[in-house]
Design an enzyme around this catalytic site. Structure first.
Site, short mmCIF file in Angstrom:
data_model
loop_
_atom_site.label_atom_id
_atom_site.label_comp_id
_atom_site.label_asym_id
_atom_site.label_seq_id
_atom_site.Cartn_x
_atom_site.Cartn_y
_atom_site.Cartn_z
CB THR A 33 -0.92 0.05 1.23
OG1 THR A 33 -0.10 -0.07 2.40
CG2 THR A 33 -1.92 -1.09 1.20
CB CYS A 37 0.58 1.89 10.48
SG CYS A 37 -0.58 2.00 9.12
CB CYS A 41 -2.46 1.30 12.47
SG CYS A 41 -3.60 1.90 11.22
NE ARG A 44 -8.44 -6.51 5.19
CZ ARG A 44 -8.14 -7.76 4.83
NH1 ARG A 44 -8.56 -8.78 5.53
NH2 ARG A 44 -7.46 -7.99 3.73
NE ARG A 66 0.98 8.00 -0.04
CZ ARG A 66 0.95 6.81 -0.68
NH1 ARG A 66 1.99 6.42 -1.41
NH2 ARG A 66 -0.10 6.03 -0.58
CB CYS A 68 -1.27 5.25 8.16
SG CYS A 68 -2.98 4.74 8.44
CB CYS A 71 -2.67 5.06 12.93
SG CYS A 71 -1.27 4.71 11.83
ZN LIG Z 1 -2.30 3.31 10.12
#
Ligand SMILES: [Zn+2]
Length: 344
Positions: A33, A37, A41, A44, A66, A68, A71
């Site tokens: 993705t 995080c 976080c 999922r 990058r 998230c 969170c």
């Molecule tokens: Zn996150």
């Protein structure tokens, strides 16, 4: 403290458990993705294979990831800074400080500050100040060092894990635990058994370590500040009970006092293990479900493995869901033999 003190497996367990206490200790990068995080976080969980761990947000960004949006991992440092600042203010003040006063020092609104503080410490600022006063009173009585100062020194990301450990702790005082057994006297012996050489160690509260193929050095590593005494008269009586229980598990282990410590989650798992009757087994998933965290199967496995008192906390009664034995800290032959003799 810091990135190097944890293994990737431990980091992944923290992620699976969404353990807030690890926020700020590392970042979880997800290659598929392109985001990173904080460990807790709520999104999922990605597949383990797609995850890489980073010391902080800068290290994650350096690889093109990058933050998230859910969170907000980079706020961890700012939040933590605010909490540390507030804790310093609380510690430095003789009088209880008003919430608005504390918040003003951190640049947060009182409501937001209260939320951030509670998330980090598990306590409201007022409750934290109260706990600190109680802790100081206890410490003053025992003449030891300040436990609250030792929290960060001991490698915790914040006081929440400390209080988590206070809860349901059996045995050792918080000082003894944080300081490697400081102030505790531990009697120990290595005795030959049908399972090989067995190390048994106990404080005046109960058995704190039972293991195989270990000696004094291993004990010193675990309790570097404790006074270690080989043998001893009262200990000999306890040792005899332990040996009988291990060799002939028919009478169970409940009569043998334990002195163990772990996180609230670990201790919940250990209590669950004590409930498995001899002759029966459970899966890691069973244990995770029994402690109310059905998804924390891996964390339950880790807590199982972190058990300090083999046999008496019967982690050997946990097997894989497919019925195969799974692992054992002292080797599968010992696990197999223990299960065999318990099937009466
Ligand atoms: Zn996150």
């Amino acid at each position: 403290m810091g990135f190097d003190t944890m293994t990737d497996d431990e980091r992944w367990d923290a992620v699976c458990a969404r353990d807030k206490a690890f926020d700020g200790r590392f970042m979880t990068g997800v290659l598929t993705t392109g985001i990173y995080c904080r460990p807790s976080c709520a999104a999922r969980h990605p597949l383990r294979d797609n995850v890489r761990f980073f010391a902080d947000g800068a290290a994650a960004r350096a690889t093109g990831l990058r933050p998230c949006k859910r969170c907000l991992p980079d706020d961890v440092a700012r939040d933590e800074g605010a909490v540390i600042k507030a804790i310093a203010a609380i510690k430095g003040s003789e009088e209880p400080l008003a919430l608005a006063d504390l918040a003003a020092r951190t640049g947060y609104s009182p409501t937001h500050f209260q939320r951030v503080f509670s998330r980090h410490t598990g306590l409201s600022p007022a409750a934290y100040a109260r706990a600190l006063r109680e802790e100081r009173a206890r410490t003053a009585l025992s003449g030891g060092g300040r436990v609250t100062d030792a929290i960060y020194d001991a490698g915790f990301s914040g006081p929440s894990r400390f209080y988590e450990n206070m809860e349901g702790r059996m045995g050792m005082t918080a000082s003894a635990w944080v300081n490697g057994g400081k102030g505790a006297t531990i009697h120990w012996a290595v005795v030959p058994t049908s399972l090989g050489d067995m190390l048994v160690a106990a404080t005046d509260k109960g058995v704190c370590r039972l293991s195989f193929a270990e000696g004094r050095e291993a004990l010193e590593e675990r309790f570097p500040a404790a006074e270690l005494i080989e043998g001893g008269e009262e200990f000999a009586a306890l040792l005899k009970q332990v040996v009988v229980a291990v060799e002939a598990p028919v009478n169970g282990f409940d009569h043998i006092p334990l002195d163990v410590k772990g996180t609230a989650f670990q201790e919940a798992v250990w209590r669950e293990l004590r409930k498995i009757p001899a002759g029966e087994t459970r899966s890691y998933a069973d244990i995770a479900a029994a402690v109310g965290k059905p998804k924390a199967v891996r964390a339950a496995g880790s807590a199982n493995g972190a058990n300090n008192v083999a046999v008496l906390i019967p982690c050997h009664r946990v097997v894989r869901s497919d019925g195969t034995l799974g692992g054992y800290a002292y080797g599968l032959p010992i696990k197999e033999e223990l299960l065999k003799r318990e099937s009466f």
